[in-house]
Write an enzyme that holds these catalytic residues in place. Sequence first.
Site, PDB file in Angstrom:
ATOM      1  N   LYS A  75     -13.440  91.437 -10.217  1.00  0.00           N
ATOM      2  CA  LYS A  75     -13.747  90.053 -10.625  1.00  0.00           C
ATOM      3  C   LYS A  75     -15.247  89.832 -10.874  1.00  0.00           C
ATOM      4  CE  LYS A  75      -9.714  87.971  -8.442  1.00  0.00           C
ATOM      5  NZ  LYS A  75      -9.184  86.919  -7.562  1.00  0.00           N
ATOM      6  N   ASP A 111      -8.907  80.559  -9.644  1.00  0.00           N
ATOM      7  CA  ASP A 111      -8.460  80.696  -8.249  1.00  0.00           C
ATOM      8  C   ASP A 111      -8.614  79.383  -7.470  1.00  0.00           C
ATOM      9  OD1 ASP A 111      -7.689  83.361  -8.405  1.00  0.00           O
ATOM     10  OD2 ASP A 111      -9.689  84.103  -7.931  1.00  0.00           O
ATOM     11  N   GLY A 138     -17.119  86.396   0.644  1.00  0.00           N
ATOM     12  CA  GLY A 138     -17.014  87.271  -0.529  1.00  0.00           C
ATOM     13  C   GLY A 138     -16.631  86.468  -1.766  1.00  0.00           C
ATOM     14  N   ALA A 140     -13.754  85.738  -2.952  1.00  0.00           N
ATOM     15  CA  ALA A 140     -12.649  84.792  -2.781  1.00  0.00           C
ATOM     16  C   ALA A 140     -13.190  83.432  -2.336  1.00  0.00           C
ATOM     17  CB  ALA A 140     -11.648  85.334  -1.772  1.00  0.00           C
ATOM     18  N   MET A 229      -5.115  83.103   2.172  1.00  0.00           N
ATOM     19  CA  MET A 229      -5.028  83.416   0.734  1.00  0.00           C
ATOM     20  C   MET A 229      -4.215  84.678   0.460  1.00  0.00           C
ATOM     21  SD  MET A 229      -8.575  82.527  -1.063  1.00  0.00           S
ATOM     22  CE  MET A 229      -9.543  81.119  -0.618  1.00  0.00           C
ATOM     23  N   TYR A 231      -0.942  86.846   0.479  1.00  0.00           N
ATOM     24  CA  TYR A 231       0.437  86.377   0.387  1.00  0.00           C
ATOM     25  C   TYR A 231       1.415  87.513   0.658  1.00  0.00           C
ATOM     26  CZ  TYR A 231       0.099  88.461  -4.258  1.00  0.00           C
ATOM     27  OH  TYR A 231      -0.102  89.330  -5.292  1.00  0.00           O
ATOM     28  N   GLY A 251      -0.620  82.533   0.754  1.00  0.00           N
ATOM     29  CA  GLY A 251      -1.227  82.201  -0.531  1.00  0.00           C
ATOM     30  C   GLY A 251      -0.346  82.379  -1.763  1.00  0.00           C
TER      31      GLY A 251
END
Length: 282
Positions: A75, A111, A138, A140, A229, A231, A251
């Site tokens: 990302k 996100d 981080g 996320a 987050m 899942y 998540g």
Amino acid sequence: MNDPSERLTLKEQYAVIGNPVAHSQSPQIHAEFARQTGQDMGYERLLAPVDAFAATARQFFSAGGKGLNVTVPFKHEAWNMVVAHAGIALDSEAVNTIELVGNELVGHNTDGIGLVTDLERNLGCPIAGKRILLMGAGGATRGVMRPLLEKHPKLMVVANRSLDKVISLVSHFQKFKDLTPGGISASPYSDLAGAQFDLVINATSAGLSGQMPPLPEGIFAPGALAYDMVYGRDTPFLRFAHKNGAHAVDGLGMLVEQAAESFFIWRGVRPLTAPVIKKLRS
Ligand code: ATR
């Protein structure tokens, strides 16, 4: 044109790029969205070598690809590669959706919108006025901070093991501090004893290795929501939350909602997410 393989090549192609990527549920989610909205498109998994993200992505677009979802660990590289950042992508320093606009690659981060939509619409948890504890420093965390702040929580504390990292992250987001009356602060886990939060979000990768951040008992206010987050697995954080009286949620809803936002960016149509979440849960 009667040859089905010829028709296939004419479909607009999308993919999720990552390493590993075999576990990704995105092809299934986008196939559901496409079926539901009558969009004629293809969506596949694209494995990029860890040292060749940009080359693999460029090759995909050179071959006629229209859009990419980007997952771990690319990302940030995607953020560096695109020529323009839309919406919150600039601050998040992470791009999870690439859109081809003319000949240019534009980066988005869906996100945060995915998380906020899952919390507010699917789980009936309005963010306004909530005391939020966000764990991790981080990509996320970076991706969800601004969308959460834009919903005007009462305050936001960001906790992380490495204090330097979270101080630097929080200082970057201080420009949004007026969105929350109680401000945004960085904290080590050891300083959380005695504090209580209405919404505790785990944006660390701890759950993937069967671990959890060192949270004190009593961190959950009455009626608190605990959100991981990660899942599709019962993480130690979710078990801890459940044991300590919080409503604990994984998540999956965020995954589907961020995908819906990407789908809308690419196709201009909003799919229904509830039936897809239900299908994946079953
Ligand atoms: P991502 O892009 O998914 O956020 P990352 O940048 O590797 O991934 O960040 C992972 C985050 O999870 C970090 O904040 C990390 O904490 P440190 O910065 O202190 O290393 C956090 N993390 C990973 N394992 C953890 C654990 N067992 N307990 C607490 N935090 C953990």
